[in-house]
Design a protein around this motif. Structure first.
Motif, short mmCIF file in Angstrom:
data_model
loop_
_atom_site.label_atom_id
_atom_site.label_comp_id
_atom_site.label_asym_id
_atom_site.label_seq_id
_atom_site.Cartn_x
_atom_site.Cartn_y
_atom_site.Cartn_z
N UNK A 1 16.04 20.13 46.65
CA UNK A 1 14.69 20.83 46.21
C UNK A 1 14.23 20.65 44.68
N UNK A 2 15.27 20.60 43.81
CA UNK A 2 15.08 20.38 42.18
C UNK A 2 14.69 19.08 42.10
N UNK A 3 15.34 18.03 42.77
CA UNK A 3 15.07 16.79 42.67
C UNK A 3 13.64 16.46 43.03
N UNK A 4 13.22 17.07 44.22
CA UNK A 4 11.84 17.02 44.49
C UNK A 4 10.68 17.53 43.72
N UNK A 5 11.14 18.67 42.99
CA UNK A 5 10.63 19.25 42.01
C UNK A 5 10.28 18.39 40.80
N UNK A 6 11.07 17.80 40.43
CA UNK A 6 11.21 16.80 38.98
C UNK A 6 11.02 15.59 39.47
N UNK A 7 10.50 15.01 40.67
CA UNK A 7 10.18 13.58 40.79
C UNK A 7 9.37 12.95 39.89
#
Length: 98
Positions: free
Chosen positions: A5-11
């Motif tokens: 979820x964090x990676x998706x947020x910072x994509x």
């Protein structure tokens, strides 16, 4: 679950960083080295520097007086009048071939 979820947020940040890294890497590999450019253009750079140095030197050592600037303005106005076609015929109307 928390990390994706964090990676998706910072994509977008990650994508921007990757594009920046790829750009820098390609510029370093493809662009010519600075010494290569200086070696090729050194005569041009040297002559430009010398001309600018002479211009600054003459500007400092030969200041224009107020009478010189008015004569330059008159000469400039005369030249503009001549180019515009508003010139008077010369005083000596004879040609040298006569």
């Amino acid at each position: 679950m928390e990390i994706p979820e964090k990676v998706l947020k910072l994509r977008y940040h990650i994508l921007g960083a990757l594009l920046l890294c790829l750009t820098i890497f390609s510029v370093v590999l493809v662009a010519p080295r600075l010494m290569t450019l200086l070696g090729y253009f050194w005569p041009l750079l040297l002559s430009t520097a010398l001309v600018l140095a002479l211009v600054f030197f003459f500007a400092k050592t030969c200041p224009l007086s107020s009478t010189d600037s008015t004569s330059f303005q008159n000469a400039g106005q005369t030249l503009l009048d001549y180019v515009a076609g508003h010139h008077e015929p010369p005083l000596d109307s004879r040609h040298k071939s006569d």
